[in-house]
Write a protein that holds these residues in place. Structure first.
Motif, PDB file in Angstrom:
ATOM      1  N   TRP A 102      79.481  13.853 -21.459  1.00 33.61           N
ATOM      2  CA  TRP A 102      78.672  13.283 -22.614  1.00 33.61           C
ATOM      3  C   TRP A 102      77.998  11.861 -22.168  1.00 33.61           C
ATOM      4  CZ3 TRP A 102      78.368  17.387 -25.292  1.00 33.61           C
ATOM      5  CH2 TRP A 102      79.584  18.404 -25.326  1.00 33.61           C
ATOM      6  N   ILE A 103      78.796  11.016 -21.560  1.00 38.31           N
ATOM      7  CA  ILE A 103      77.912   9.893 -21.195  1.00 38.31           C
ATOM      8  C   ILE A 103      77.064   9.942 -20.249  1.00 38.31           C
ATOM      9  CG2 ILE A 103      78.563   7.674 -20.026  1.00 38.31           C
ATOM     10  CD1 ILE A 103      81.454   7.635 -20.828  1.00 38.31           C
ATOM     11  N   VAL A 129      83.387   2.903 -22.877  1.00 34.02           N
ATOM     12  CA  VAL A 129      81.912   2.590 -22.461  1.00 34.02           C
ATOM     13  C   VAL A 129      81.138   3.471 -23.153  1.00 34.02           C
ATOM     14  CG1 VAL A 129      82.010   3.914 -20.492  1.00 34.02           C
ATOM     15  CG2 VAL A 129      80.598   1.978 -20.483  1.00 34.02           C
ATOM     16  N   GLY A 130      81.559   4.858 -23.702  1.00 34.55           N
ATOM     17  CA  GLY A 130      80.876   5.574 -24.161  1.00 34.55           C
ATOM     18  C   GLY A 130      80.217   5.283 -25.610  1.00 34.55           C
ATOM     19  N   ASN A 131      81.070   4.211 -26.351  1.00 32.76           N
ATOM     20  CA  ASN A 131      80.534   3.771 -27.533  1.00 32.76           C
ATOM     21  C   ASN A 131      79.180   2.764 -27.236  1.00 32.76           C
ATOM     22  OD1 ASN A 131      82.772   4.177 -29.617  1.00 32.76           O
ATOM     23  ND2 ASN A 131      84.082   3.611 -27.759  1.00 32.76           N
ATOM     24  N   MET A 189      83.949  -2.533 -29.282  1.00 35.61           N
ATOM     25  CA  MET A 189      84.329  -3.643 -28.989  1.00 35.61           C
ATOM     26  C   MET A 189      85.635  -4.059 -29.214  1.00 35.61           C
ATOM     27  SD  MET A 189      83.469  -6.542 -27.673  1.00 35.61           S
ATOM     28  CE  MET A 189      81.821  -6.421 -27.349  1.00 35.61           C
ATOM     29  N   ALA A 190      86.291  -3.436 -30.347  1.00 36.03           N
ATOM     30  CA  ALA A 190      87.575  -3.602 -30.867  1.00 36.03           C
ATOM     31  C   ALA A 190      88.751  -2.999 -29.828  1.00 36.03           C
ATOM     32  CB  ALA A 190      87.890  -2.915 -32.264  1.00 36.03           C
ATOM     33  N   HIS A 191      88.095  -1.887 -29.414  1.00 31.98           N
ATOM     34  CA  HIS A 191      89.418  -1.240 -28.279  1.00 31.98           C
ATOM     35  C   HIS A 191      89.037  -1.729 -26.851  1.00 31.98           C
ATOM     36  CE1 HIS A 191      89.431   1.630 -31.825  1.00 31.98           C
ATOM     37  NE2 HIS A 191      90.540   1.972 -31.308  1.00 31.98           N
ATOM     38  N   PRO A 197      81.601  -4.476 -20.705  1.00 31.24           N
ATOM     39  CA  PRO A 197      80.526  -5.709 -21.017  1.00 31.24           C
ATOM     40  C   PRO A 197      79.001  -5.667 -20.645  1.00 31.24           C
ATOM     41  CG  PRO A 197      81.962  -6.444 -19.360  1.00 31.24           C
ATOM     42  CD  PRO A 197      82.432  -4.924 -19.797  1.00 31.24           C
ATOM     43  N   SER A 198      78.691  -4.925 -19.659  1.00 33.58           N
ATOM     44  CA  SER A 198      77.429  -4.865 -19.111  1.00 33.58           C
ATOM     45  C   SER A 198      76.693  -4.127 -20.060  1.00 33.58           C
ATOM     46  CB  SER A 198      77.322  -4.308 -17.642  1.00 33.58           C
ATOM     47  OG  SER A 198      78.177  -4.996 -16.776  1.00 33.58           O
ATOM     48  N   VAL A 199      77.030  -2.947 -20.463  1.00 30.16           N
ATOM     49  CA  VAL A 199      76.192  -2.045 -21.386  1.00 30.16           C
ATOM     50  C   VAL A 199      76.363  -2.666 -22.787  1.00 30.16           C
ATOM     51  CG1 VAL A 199      76.138   0.369 -22.179  1.00 30.16           C
ATOM     52  CG2 VAL A 199      76.904  -0.071 -19.882  1.00 30.16           C
ATOM     53  N   ALA A 200      77.561  -3.403 -23.147  1.00 30.18           N
ATOM     54  CA  ALA A 200      77.348  -4.001 -24.510  1.00 30.18           C
ATOM     55  C   ALA A 200      76.437  -4.942 -24.613  1.00 30.18           C
ATOM     56  CB  ALA A 200      78.771  -4.413 -24.568  1.00 30.18           C
ATOM     57  N   SER A 201      76.326  -5.556 -23.465  1.00 28.98           N
ATOM     58  CA  SER A 201      75.159  -6.808 -23.697  1.00 28.98           C
ATOM     59  C   SER A 201      73.647  -6.034 -23.843  1.00 28.98           C
ATOM     60  CB  SER A 201      75.034  -7.778 -22.240  1.00 28.98           C
ATOM     61  OG  SER A 201      74.864  -6.915 -21.165  1.00 28.98           O
ATOM     62  N   MET A 202      73.575  -5.044 -23.141  1.00 27.33           N
ATOM     63  CA  MET A 202      72.256  -4.491 -23.334  1.00 27.33           C
ATOM     64  C   MET A 202      72.058  -3.741 -24.750  1.00 27.33           C
ATOM     65  SD  MET A 202      71.391  -2.805 -19.678  1.00 27.33           S
ATOM     66  CE  MET A 202      72.883  -1.952 -19.388  1.00 27.33           C
TER      67      MET A 202
END
Length: 537
Positions: free
Chosen positions: A265-266, A327-329, A353-355, A388-393
């Motif tokens: 799915w990712i 990371v899928g989130n 982010m929580a998990h 964190p890389s994908v979260a920043s984007m």
């Protein structure tokens, strides 16, 4: 008186006289046959004159032989002397008669893993005229395995190597069917190539890297290759689900393999993010809901187990591959924000982010209940960089700018990346694994985040950093591609026997060593290995 004496001298004919088969000409051979042959008994005086057209019935001499033979078959002799079988005997066979043996080349040890090994398999065999045997009861080894059995029986990078003291329930001396050897981690190949398609799309469209003059055709080629890879791997693994569902079920309950069920799915999310502008300008919003629904279902299952306090709680099964389930989130939040779906993107960003924080702390401090990660697991530490890389984007896309929160997440990813890259000895002395493909997209994700950051803060340093990280990611993917081709074509060991799905439920008996090969030189090594595993257990 004389009359009485004459009566005694007259011999009366016997009522029953046994006639030997040798005394009767053609006793067991009918010379002619009629439409209604007379049924004549072999008892009596005049039987010799009527036995020419008689019917011979073959009778077993004893009840024991009658049980061994077919009691439903009656053989008649025809006029030409050939034995013909009664029409009743040509009917279905009964279990009391002996069955022909199955083909000796057929190995029934794989039948328990087959999805179609029950009634339908027997019916298809009957249609082909192949004799079948009764279905054997399901052995205890195929019941649901507790998670501690995987840790006790396996070791290695992804818990895929059998310990020296264990025995498997599948043949180890021969190569298994291809579908049984095809793991869920094969989707990692599409993760590595799909992230490269996104990276080259960013390089061709970013203002900070415009001086490179990257052609958008590279993104198109990589996107087509990714689509072909996803389709191929998905078709093969779907066949595995159809024909060997037991193997898929064991992979799902595996403490490490279960995280790779997020990979397909990712990979589809990467395919949607890396779609070339020439293929489609905009994507329909319902596509995001279709792709995120399976991820949400898997998260409800796995995150619930992390909190349940059972054998699959996070402190028990914590492994760097758990980052795939987080990371899928962030990838889903990035795609949703790109489509203009703000609320759904914030929801998945918050859950991820929580998990991620909980997982980061658990893996970083390594609780006393966890074992020390073996050396072969060192490459998976790069998965710390992915989230964190994908979260920043994702947050930059949600907010519309690479603001302070996005930069915080990016700087965390950059620090983790550099802290791992400087430890050269950390990544030496371990063999190639197919699951390594899942460890390439964190480096590519850090490179893409650096390109986005250099667009927000454009200077010579950020541009050099972006080009350097993109070059490193490309070289890593190319090196893995070469290794994959070599192991698939030259060495032929890209898909070895998957020992992780063949462990049994019962624990092995304690002994000094378990001899797994004909060589006696490895006995001491295996003994020490077994003692070490017992100490950890």
């Amino acid at each position: 008186m004389a009359a009485k004496e004459d009566c005694h001298d007259i011999a009366l004919p016997p009522l029953i006289k046994a006639i030997s088969a040798n005394e009767v000409d053609g006793f067991d051979e009918a010379k002619s046959s009629t439409l209604h042959p007379p049924i004549t008994s072999v008892f009596g005086i005049g039987a010799a004159s009527m036995v020419k057209d008689a019917i011979s019935i073959s009778m077993p001499p004893s009840p024991v032989e009658a049980h061994l033979q077919n009691t439903k078959r009656v053989f008649f002799t025809s006029g030409n002397g050939k034995v013909e079988e009664n029409a009743e005997a040509k009917g279905p066979r009964f279990h009391s008669q002996p069955m022909p043996k199955r083909n000796p080349d057929y190995d029934r040890r794989f039948d328990t893993f087959k999805t179609w090994s029950g009634k339908l398999d027997r019916q298809l065999s009957n249609l082909r005229g192949v004799p079948t045997q009764e279905e054997q009861p399901r052995p205890q080894e195929f019941e649901n395995l507790p998670v501690h059995r995987y840790f006790d029986a396996l070791e290695g990078p992804e818990l895929d190597t059998l310990r020296a003291s264990e025995e498997i329930i599948l043949p180890e001396d021969k190569q298994w069917p291809f579908l049984l050897r095809f793991p869920i981690s094969s989707f990692g190949i599409s993760l590595g190539v799909g992230s490269q398609a996104i990276m080259w799309k960013s390089l061709s469209s970013s203002t900070a890297t415009a001086f490179l003059d990257v052609s958008p055709h590279i993104n198109l080629i990589l996107w087509l290759i990714t689509a072909a890879l996803i389709l191929t791997v998905a078709v093969v693994y779907s066949l595995k689900m159809i024909f060997y569902f037991e193997a898929v079920r064991r992979e799902y309950f595996h403490p490490v393999r279960v995280n790779f069920f997020f990979a397909p799915w990712i990979a589809l999310l990467f395919l949607a993010l890396g779609v070339p502008p020439s293929v489609a300008e905009t994507l329909p919003p319902y596509l995001w809901y279709i792709l995120m629904a399976p991820i949400l279902c898997l998260e409800l299952k796995i995150y619930g187990q992390w909190m349940s306090g059972g054998q699959r709680r996070l402190s028990k099964v914590a492994n760097p591959t758990n980052h795939l389930s987080v990371v899928g989130n962030f990838v889903g939040a990035l795609l949703g924000a790109t489509m203009g779906l703000k609320e759904g993107s914030i929801f998945f960003f918050a859950v991820g982010m929580a998990h991620y924080i909980v997982l980061f702390v658990t893996l970083y401090q390594r609780l006393p209940t966890n074992e020390t990660l073996p050396k072969e697991l060192h490459p998976v530490f790069f998965l710390f960089v992915a989230a964190p890389s994908v979260a920043s984007m994702a947050w930059a896309k949600i907010q519309g700018s690479f603001d302070s929160c996005s930069r915080i997440a990016y700087f965390i990813a950059l620090f983790l990346y550099v802290s791992l890259a400087v430890r050269v000895n950390f990544f030496r002395g371990f063999k190639f694994s197919l699951a390594w493909w899942a460890y390439t997209f964190p480096m590519t994700g850090a490179a893409i985040a650096t390109v986005k950051y250099s667009s927000a803060v454009t200077c010579r340093a950020t541009q050099i950093l972006a080009v350097t990280l993109c070059l490193v990611a490309t070289v890593a993917v190319a090196a893995l591609l070469v290794n994959t081709v070599l192991h698939a074509v030259v060495h032929g060991d890209l898909f070895p026997n998957d020992m992780a799905i063949a462990i049994s439920k019962r624990r092995p008996r304690r002994r000094w060593y378990h001899k797994r090969s004909g060589s006696s030189d490895s006995n001491i090594e295996q003994y020490l290995k077994y003692i070490d595993s017992d100490a950890r257990d």
